[in-house]
Design a protein around this motif. Structure first.
Motif: not given
Length: 89
Positions: A73-77, A84-89
């Motif tokens: 979750s930290s890496v995603k943040s 933003q356009h390539k990451l899961i929502h």
């Protein structure tokens, strides 16, 4: 046995080899309508690699261990605003 309770000590954790994973993504047919799931996703390395290197509609990681989930979750943040356009929502 599905009713067995697991502790962090009873589960094995290992990271993917990025080069081998890239080859796997190339070898397995998938389309932009497919969803990539990683069961036991750990820090999210395979999920992030699939998002950046594959052509999936969505990439989802599922992790039981809270500390690894928090790390992912930290890496995603960290990358959320830049990619933003390539990451899961």
């Amino acid at each position: 046995n599905c009713s067995q309770h697991h502790t962090e000590d009873s589960l094995v954790y290992g990271e993917i080899d990025l080069q081998g994973f890239c080859q796997l993504l190339d070898d397995i047919p998938h389309t932009s309508q497919d969803i990539f799931y990683d069961l036991g996703s750990g820090s999210g390395r395979a999920v992030m690699a699939a998002r950046f290197l594959g052509d999936f509609r969505e990439c989802i990681g599922i992790e039981l261990l809270d500390n690894l989930h928090q790390l992912a979750s930290s890496v995603k943040s960290l990358y959320k605003f830049q990619y933003q356009h390539k990451l899961i929502h």
